[in-house]
Design an enzyme around this catalytic site. Structure first.
Site, short mmCIF file in Angstrom:
data_model
loop_
_atom_site.label_atom_id
_atom_site.label_comp_id
_atom_site.label_asym_id
_atom_site.label_seq_id
_atom_site.Cartn_x
_atom_site.Cartn_y
_atom_site.Cartn_z
N GLY A 23 -7.58 6.73 -3.10
CA GLY A 23 -6.51 7.66 -3.42
C GLY A 23 -5.28 6.97 -3.95
N SER A 25 -4.17 6.60 -7.23
CA SER A 25 -3.72 6.93 -8.58
C SER A 25 -2.28 7.45 -8.60
CB SER A 25 -4.65 7.97 -9.22
OG SER A 25 -4.63 9.19 -8.50
N TYR A 164 -5.22 19.41 9.27
CA TYR A 164 -4.69 18.11 8.88
C TYR A 164 -4.40 17.26 10.13
CZ TYR A 164 -1.69 14.71 6.47
OH TYR A 164 -1.14 13.56 5.95
N LYS A 168 -6.19 13.62 11.05
CA LYS A 168 -5.44 12.37 11.19
C LYS A 168 -5.50 11.84 12.62
CE LYS A 168 -4.08 11.87 6.94
NZ LYS A 168 -4.58 10.75 6.12
N ILE A 197 7.81 10.85 3.82
CA ILE A 197 8.00 9.84 2.79
C ILE A 197 8.32 10.53 1.47
CG2 ILE A 197 6.96 7.89 1.60
CD1 ILE A 197 7.35 7.48 4.63
#
Length: 256
Positions: A23, A25, A164, A168, A197
């Site tokens: 992942g 890109s 999610y 995780k 972030i």
């Protein structure tokens, strides 16, 4: 040791080493690829559907020998093909960073089963498949390091993100188990758990939404991609040679 000498050694610490970043890109993955390349590694940049973006990342990397390839992390055939390409290109694999992940947010009672399954397929099954493929190579070499990118959400939970959070949180538990299995062969497995972030994803938030996030973070700021990339670099390097099965939280103090 002088600061200048330390910086030079850090810049070269991955010289002759190879890394695959899933992942990568865009966003955090691209930042990690840039950091590892800047420190001397040859990097395999992966994408699921945007080869142009991945190639731009490759073209921006310092050093030489980097390349991009398609990888659907939740698909076993795709993983086997991609890792074979990496070994054919590099003849070795020293580091794996499992960064690829997706979200399909919705409140529990409105969440579709297929959306729950898809998030776990990419975020958890994908880590399993890629780690297994990398471990086969690293076990023969009796060395290697793996870093899995998790999330503060996997530690705290979040309304509308049950799928999610489960994925995780599962990655953290998976990491601890695999670290125990591979430690005897000097292969280390750790996690980095980012908080909020600043990336393309947070860039679409309005000022009110951003302020609501900042109000929750004790340091009153979002992190940036380099904060994560630096921690990944540390956990892959020999500086962390006595650390495995650990989760390094990079969240500005956001623990609850």
């Amino acid at each position: 040791m002088s600061t200048q000498k330390t910086q030079i050694e850090m810049a070269k610490r991955f010289s002759g080493k190879t890394a695959l970043v899933t992942g990568s890109s865009r966003g955090i993955g691209a930042g990690i690829a840039r950091r590892l390349a800047a420190e001397g590694a040859r990097v395999a940049v992966t994408y699921s559907s945007n080869p142009e973006s991945a190639q731009k990342v490759v073209d921006s990397l310092p050093g030489s020998g980097h390349f991009c390839l398609q990888l659907h992390v939740g698909d076993e055939t795709s993983v086997e093909k991609a890792f074979s390409e990496v070994i054919e290109k590099f003849s070795q694999l020293d580091y794996l960073v499992n960064n690829a992940g997706i979200t399909k947010d919705q409140l529990l009672l409105r969440m579709k089963a297929e959306d729950f399954d898809k998030v776990l397929e990419t975020n958890l099954r994908g880590v399993f498949l890629c780690t297994r493929a990398a471990a086969k190579v690293m076990l023969k070499a009796k060395t290697g390091a793996i870093v899995n990118i998790t999330s503060v959400i996997g530690q705290t939970g979040n309304p509308g993100q049950a799928n999610y959070a489960a994925s995780k949180g599962g990655v953290e538990a998976f990491t601890k188990s695999v670290a125990l299995e591979l430690a005897s062969r000097q292969i280390r497995v750790n996690c980095v758990a980012p908080g909020f972030i600043a990336t393309e994803m947070t860039g679409v938030l309005n000022d009110q939404q951003k302020q609501a996030i900042l109000d929750r973070v004790p340091l009153r700021a979002m992190g940036d991609v380099d904060d994560i990339a630096g921690c990944v670099s540390f956990l892959l390097s020999s500086e962390s040679k006595y650390i495995t099965g650990h989760t390094l939280s990079v969240n500005g103090g956001l623990y609850m």
